[in-house]
Design a protein around this motif. Sequence first.
Motif, PDB file in Angstrom:
ATOM      1  N   ALA A   1       0.821  -1.211   0.000  1.00  0.00           N
ATOM      2  CA  ALA A   1       0.000   0.000   0.000  1.00  0.00           C
ATOM      3  C   ALA A   1       0.855   1.261   0.000  1.00  0.00           C
ATOM      4  O   ALA A   1       0.402   2.321  -0.432  1.00  0.00           O
ATOM      5  CB  ALA A   1      -0.940   0.004   1.207  1.00  0.00           C
ATOM      6  N   ALA A   2       2.104   1.153   0.467  1.00  0.00           N
ATOM      7  CA  ALA A   2       2.987   2.320   0.542  1.00  0.00           C
ATOM      8  C   ALA A   2       3.787   2.553  -0.730  1.00  0.00           C
ATOM      9  O   ALA A   2       4.460   3.582  -0.855  1.00  0.00           O
ATOM     10  CB  ALA A   2       3.945   2.170   1.722  1.00  0.00           C
ATOM     11  N   ALA A   3       3.726   1.633  -1.680  1.00  0.00           N
ATOM     12  CA  ALA A   3       4.541   1.754  -2.895  1.00  0.00           C
ATOM     13  C   ALA A   3       4.201   3.031  -3.660  1.00  0.00           C
ATOM     14  O   ALA A   3       3.032   3.382  -3.834  1.00  0.00           O
ATOM     15  CB  ALA A   3       4.337   0.537  -3.786  1.00  0.00           C
ATOM     16  N   GLU A   4       5.223   3.708  -4.140  1.00  0.00           N
ATOM     17  CA  GLU A   4       5.026   4.967  -4.860  1.00  0.00           C
ATOM     18  C   GLU A   4       4.662   4.754  -6.325  1.00  0.00           C
ATOM     19  O   GLU A   4       4.018   5.600  -6.931  1.00  0.00           O
ATOM     20  CB  GLU A   4       6.286   5.825  -4.758  1.00  0.00           C
ATOM     21  CG  GLU A   4       6.576   6.336  -3.357  1.00  0.00           C
ATOM     22  CD  GLU A   4       7.621   7.422  -3.349  1.00  0.00           C
ATOM     23  OE1 GLU A   4       8.561   7.349  -4.172  1.00  0.00           O
ATOM     24  OE2 GLU A   4       7.490   8.363  -2.549  1.00  0.00           O
ATOM     25  N   ASP A   5       5.064   3.637  -6.894  1.00  0.00           N
ATOM     26  CA  ASP A   5       4.867   3.381  -8.324  1.00  0.00           C
ATOM     27  C   ASP A   5       3.761   2.347  -8.511  1.00  0.00           C
ATOM     28  O   ASP A   5       3.973   1.145  -8.295  1.00  0.00           O
ATOM     29  CB  ASP A   5       6.181   2.875  -8.932  1.00  0.00           C
ATOM     30  CG  ASP A   5       6.143   2.800 -10.455  1.00  0.00           C
ATOM     31  OD1 ASP A   5       5.029   2.648 -11.010  1.00  0.00           O
ATOM     32  OD2 ASP A   5       7.220   2.877 -11.082  1.00  0.00           O
ATOM     33  N   VAL A   6       2.582   2.790  -8.926  1.00  0.00           N
ATOM     34  CA  VAL A   6       1.454   1.867  -9.095  1.00  0.00           C
ATOM     35  C   VAL A   6       1.701   0.905 -10.254  1.00  0.00           C
ATOM     36  O   VAL A   6       1.133  -0.193 -10.289  1.00  0.00           O
ATOM     37  CB  VAL A   6       0.135   2.633  -9.300  1.00  0.00           C
ATOM     38  CG1 VAL A   6      -0.223   3.431  -8.064  1.00  0.00           C
ATOM     39  CG2 VAL A   6       0.211   3.543 -10.525  1.00  0.00           C
ATOM     40  N   GLY A   7       2.533   1.289 -11.206  1.00  0.00           N
ATOM     41  CA  GLY A   7       2.872   0.395 -12.290  1.00  0.00           C
ATOM     42  C   GLY A   7       3.583  -0.848 -11.791  1.00  0.00           C
ATOM     43  O   GLY A   7       3.358  -1.958 -12.297  1.00  0.00           O
TER      44      GLY A   7
ATOM     45  N   GLY B   1      -4.290   3.389   8.810  1.00  0.00           N
ATOM     46  CA  GLY B   1      -4.139   4.822   8.588  1.00  0.00           C
ATOM     47  C   GLY B   1      -2.718   5.331   8.714  1.00  0.00           C
ATOM     48  O   GLY B   1      -2.509   6.546   8.868  1.00  0.00           O
ATOM     49  N   LEU B   2      -1.734   4.450   8.584  1.00  0.00           N
ATOM     50  CA  LEU B   2      -0.344   4.870   8.694  1.00  0.00           C
ATOM     51  C   LEU B   2       0.025   5.904   7.650  1.00  0.00           C
ATOM     52  O   LEU B   2       0.791   6.839   7.914  1.00  0.00           O
ATOM     53  CB  LEU B   2       0.567   3.647   8.555  1.00  0.00           C
ATOM     54  CG  LEU B   2       2.074   3.926   8.442  1.00  0.00           C
ATOM     55  CD1 LEU B   2       2.625   4.378   9.787  1.00  0.00           C
ATOM     56  CD2 LEU B   2       2.827   2.703   7.943  1.00  0.00           C
ATOM     57  N   LEU B   3      -0.532   5.774   6.444  1.00  0.00           N
ATOM     58  CA  LEU B   3      -0.154   6.643   5.334  1.00  0.00           C
ATOM     59  C   LEU B   3      -0.943   7.943   5.295  1.00  0.00           C
ATOM     60  O   LEU B   3      -0.672   8.809   4.468  1.00  0.00           O
ATOM     61  CB  LEU B   3      -0.329   5.892   4.010  1.00  0.00           C
ATOM     62  CG  LEU B   3       0.434   4.559   3.906  1.00  0.00           C
ATOM     63  CD1 LEU B   3       0.142   3.881   2.582  1.00  0.00           C
ATOM     64  CD2 LEU B   3       1.935   4.775   4.082  1.00  0.00           C
ATOM     65  N   ALA B   4      -1.913   8.091   6.185  1.00  0.00           N
ATOM     66  CA  ALA B   4      -2.680   9.336   6.273  1.00  0.00           C
ATOM     67  C   ALA B   4      -1.839  10.403   6.964  1.00  0.00           C
ATOM     68  O   ALA B   4      -0.892  10.085   7.694  1.00  0.00           O
ATOM     69  CB  ALA B   4      -3.974   9.098   7.043  1.00  0.00           C
ATOM     70  N   PRO B   5      -2.135  11.675   6.736  1.00  0.00           N
ATOM     71  CA  PRO B   5      -1.386  12.731   7.420  1.00  0.00           C
ATOM     72  C   PRO B   5      -1.397  12.527   8.933  1.00  0.00           C
ATOM     73  O   PRO B   5      -2.455  12.363   9.542  1.00  0.00           O
ATOM     74  CB  PRO B   5      -2.142  13.999   7.027  1.00  0.00           C
ATOM     75  CG  PRO B   5      -2.758  13.665   5.702  1.00  0.00           C
ATOM     76  CD  PRO B   5      -3.140  12.217   5.798  1.00  0.00           C
ATOM     77  N   GLY B   6      -0.221  12.496   9.529  1.00  0.00           N
ATOM     78  CA  GLY B   6      -0.109  12.303  10.974  1.00  0.00           C
ATOM     79  C   GLY B   6      -0.220  10.863  11.422  1.00  0.00           C
ATOM     80  O   GLY B   6      -0.067  10.576  12.616  1.00  0.00           O
ATOM     81  N   GLY B   7      -0.433   9.932  10.497  1.00  0.00           N
ATOM     82  CA  GLY B   7      -0.654   8.547  10.884  1.00  0.00           C
ATOM     83  C   GLY B   7       0.559   7.861  11.476  1.00  0.00           C
ATOM     84  O   GLY B   7       0.420   6.855  12.174  1.00  0.00           O
TER      85      GLY B   7
END
Length: 271
Positions: free
Chosen positions: A125-131, A201-207
Amino acid sequence: MNIASRTVSQPVPQPVFSRRFGSGPRPVLALHCSLAHSGTWRGVAAELSEEATLTAFDLLTHGKSPDWDQQGDFQDRNVAAGLSLLSQPMDLVGHSFGATVALQMALRRPDLVRSLTLIEPVFFAAAEDVGLLRDLKEQSRPFTEALMAGDPALAARLFNRMWSSGAPKWPDLTETTRAAMVRAIEIVPACDPAVHTDRGGLLAPGGADCLAMPILLLHGSETNPVIPSVNAGLLRQLPNARVAVIQGAGHMVSISHPAEVAAALRSLWST
């Protein structure tokens, strides 16, 4: 190297098996990857035997731990088991799926995690490249189809082929090891919600604000390209994190390059 084994019988949904390596003053808790067991930390523990006492446990449906009872969430059950071993502030180290469990443990009890090391974390879920995620889905198709067809032995072999860079190939494994992988392969789909979605919610702002401890994001230079993308995404979210790369290593870096992993841990712990 001193090795002690025991079964954890704390008030957790299912007790798990753990073992201890070394006798050094620094307490470390380590979590292995899918289809492996706590003994895979022997190499790293041997490198650190005079510096650390490393405790490792078998995830449910792995090693000497019982099969997951299909109740609750698979990752949550292992998080609970891991937290039962955090009796004092410790350095927490996780590999692959074990890294995702370690990350959730740190989120729930940051006060008990002195440092956090995520080796080849499969938190897609944290990967920057969806490809790269699309590529991963295609790479996983043969394994997925074998599992859906009711052939766990073939599924385990294909999964091992996909992720075993830097470790023995299927024909070179013992019959006991192959049987253990076949046993564990059934739970891989149960890991999907935890690795493909940001449930906590780790990837949400402040998570991730509570994760102020030193954090190391470690991967091999020859790993699946999605892993560096995951680490890049985590680096943006975690307030006190750094990325390190072990040259020549693949996904199974903690097994294939124990000296280099131990050196990376020492570097983190010295900060």
